[in-house]
Design an enzyme around this catalytic site. Structure first.
Site, short mmCIF file in Angstrom:
data_model
loop_
_atom_site.label_atom_id
_atom_site.label_comp_id
_atom_site.label_asym_id
_atom_site.label_seq_id
_atom_site.Cartn_x
_atom_site.Cartn_y
_atom_site.Cartn_z
N GLU A 135 0.77 -1.61 -0.10
CA GLU A 135 -0.09 -0.28 -0.17
C GLU A 135 0.42 1.06 0.18
O GLU A 135 0.26 2.66 0.33
CB GLU A 135 -0.64 0.00 1.32
CG GLU A 135 -1.58 -1.30 1.13
CD GLU A 135 -3.12 -1.32 0.41
OE1 GLU A 135 -3.01 -0.59 -0.62
OE2 GLU A 135 -3.47 -2.72 0.31
N HIS A 159 -2.47 2.09 8.82
CA HIS A 159 -4.03 1.37 7.34
C HIS A 159 -4.17 0.11 9.08
O HIS A 159 -3.12 -0.69 8.95
CB HIS A 159 -3.19 0.87 6.57
CG HIS A 159 -4.13 -0.14 5.95
ND1 HIS A 159 -5.64 -0.98 6.06
CD2 HIS A 159 -3.87 -1.44 5.52
CE1 HIS A 159 -6.36 -0.86 5.21
NE2 HIS A 159 -5.16 -2.77 4.98
N HIS A 161 -6.25 -3.66 9.88
CA HIS A 161 -8.47 -3.83 9.24
C HIS A 161 -8.82 -4.37 11.44
O HIS A 161 -9.47 -5.31 11.52
CB HIS A 161 -7.87 -5.35 9.28
CG HIS A 161 -6.74 -5.76 8.38
ND1 HIS A 161 -6.00 -6.52 6.83
CD2 HIS A 161 -6.71 -4.60 6.80
CE1 HIS A 161 -6.18 -6.00 5.83
NE2 HIS A 161 -6.10 -4.66 5.67
N GLU A 189 -18.26 11.54 22.99
CA GLU A 189 -17.59 11.92 22.52
C GLU A 189 -16.47 11.60 20.81
O GLU A 189 -15.57 12.63 20.67
CB GLU A 189 -16.26 10.88 23.19
CG GLU A 189 -15.69 10.77 24.65
CD GLU A 189 -14.81 12.54 25.45
OE1 GLU A 189 -13.95 12.30 24.30
OE2 GLU A 189 -15.43 13.24 26.06
N HIS A 230 -13.09 -4.29 4.35
CA HIS A 230 -11.20 -4.58 3.95
C HIS A 230 -10.94 -3.96 4.91
O HIS A 230 -10.28 -4.54 6.10
CB HIS A 230 -10.98 -3.93 3.00
CG HIS A 230 -9.56 -3.82 2.58
ND1 HIS A 230 -8.79 -3.66 1.77
CD2 HIS A 230 -8.04 -3.79 3.78
CE1 HIS A 230 -7.14 -4.32 1.45
NE2 HIS A 230 -7.14 -3.90 3.09
P1 13P Z 1 1.01 -5.57 3.43
O1 13P Z 1 1.56 -6.94 3.49
O2 13P Z 1 1.70 -5.91 2.04
O3 13P Z 1 1.31 -4.45 3.91
O4 13P Z 1 -0.53 -5.46 2.89
C1 13P Z 1 -1.16 -5.57 3.81
C2 13P Z 1 -2.55 -5.52 3.75
O5 13P Z 1 -3.51 -4.86 4.78
C3 13P Z 1 -3.05 -5.01 2.34
O6 13P Z 1 -3.92 -4.18 2.00
ZN ZN Z 2 -5.24 -3.58 4.06
#
Ligand code: 13P
Ligand code: ZN
Length: 293
Positions: A135, A159, A161, A189, A230
């Site tokens: 990313e 980023h 999940h 909040e 995602h």
């Molecule tokens: P990477 O291992 O390449 O960082 O990818 C993980 C991910 O969450 C892709 O969206």
């Molecule tokens: Zn991801």
């Protein structure tokens, strides 16, 4: 004589300062602590998620002696002229957040951007091979936007999940206003912590320029962008604010999931309630994002 002595001590101090072992650098420790904490919260299974930090001049001056410039330049896959010659600490592609703290040499990298803003070079880390996160285009395009917009204040793009936020993308309408209202209305909040709201983009193939362009357009107006089915991208001035934003949004999402599991909301914060937080907390809440409650 006295002046010479002062210069000698200052020179010694400066020499010591730039010889800092990278493991002692504040940004380095904070980066690793945050990746481990994020993993511990269950938001970074396997290699899920990635993080990047734009080093300040002081950061890079302190640790530059740890760098080596022998490796080849590689294509970023995006053009970020606003970041030319900058250094970034980034997680490696396919590397696990669980392992970054115990083995940074093999799981994270420091990269330098070239003077065209189209290539990068690894100057530290990923010793057993590999490349920065897939990313990287999204990270760097977001950095470029935020650096310009905040006069260089924002340094972290992150980023993850997070479970409940992803779950909501299967249930709520995939719409910025719907998500923002639902999350603001789940904990007092929330409008204070993310007064600009939460942007939502429908599912796209991750890891390329297209999703990077879409995300960087939205990160101009929102500090958090949800990727449906995602995860989410957040931006922040420092590690605390980026992590705190993810933490607050994910907690709000968890409350929504729980309340819906108990039959749904019976009471609400009204639009007036939400907007009444703006003055006492000195935040600019974007009232246009509140849908009918
Ligand atoms: P990477 O291992 O390449 O960082 O990818 C993980 C991910 O969450 C892709 O969206
Ligand atoms: Zn991801």
């Amino acid at each position: 004589m006295r002046r010479d002595f002062v210069l000698f001590v200052f020179g010694f101090y400066e020499a010591e300062k730039i010889k800092m072992d990278i493991h002692e650098a504040k940004f380095f420790k904070e980066f690793l602590n945050m990746t481990f904490l994020s993993y511990s919260n269950g938001w970074n299974e396997r290699n899920g998620g990635n993080m990047s930090y734009r080093l300040s001049d002081k950061d890079s001056e302190e640790v530059i002696e740890n760098f080596s410039f022998d490796r080849d330049w590689a294509e970023i896959g995006a053009s970020v002229p606003g970041l030319k010659n900058e250094y970034f600490m980034v997680t490696g592609s396919g590397k696990y957040f669980r392992n970054t703290k115990s083995d940074p040499e093999n799981n994270v990298a420091i990269i330098k951007i070239d003077d065209t803003g189209t290539k990068y070079k690894i100057v530290w880390g990923l010793e057993s091979g590999g490349r920065p996160t897939s990313e990287l285009p999204t990270h760097l395009m977001n950095h470029e936007v935020k650096k310009k917009q905040t006069d260089g204040r924002y340094r972290v793009i992150y980023h993850a999940h997070p479970v409940n936020l992803i779950a909501l993308t299967y249930v709520l309408k995939q719409d910025t206003k719907v998500f923002t209202t639902e999350l603001w209305d789940s904990m007092t909040e929330c409008p204070i912590v993310f007064p600009k709201g939460v942007a939502v983009i429908p599912w796209m193939v991750p890891g390329g320029r297209e999703i990077a362009v879409r995300t960087s357009e939205l990160i101009k107006d929102y500090d958090i962008v949800v990727w449906c089915f995602h995860g989410a991208f957040v931006s922040g001035e420092d590690f605390d604010s980026a992590f705190g934003l993810m933490e607050t949004v994910e907690k709000a999402a968890e409350i929504v999931v729980k309340v819906r599991s108990m039959g749904g909301k019976k009471y609400h914060l009204s639009k007036d309630d939400i907007m009444s937080l703006a003055k006492p907390y000195n935040v600019d809440i974007n009232g246009d994002l509140v849908t009918d409650i």
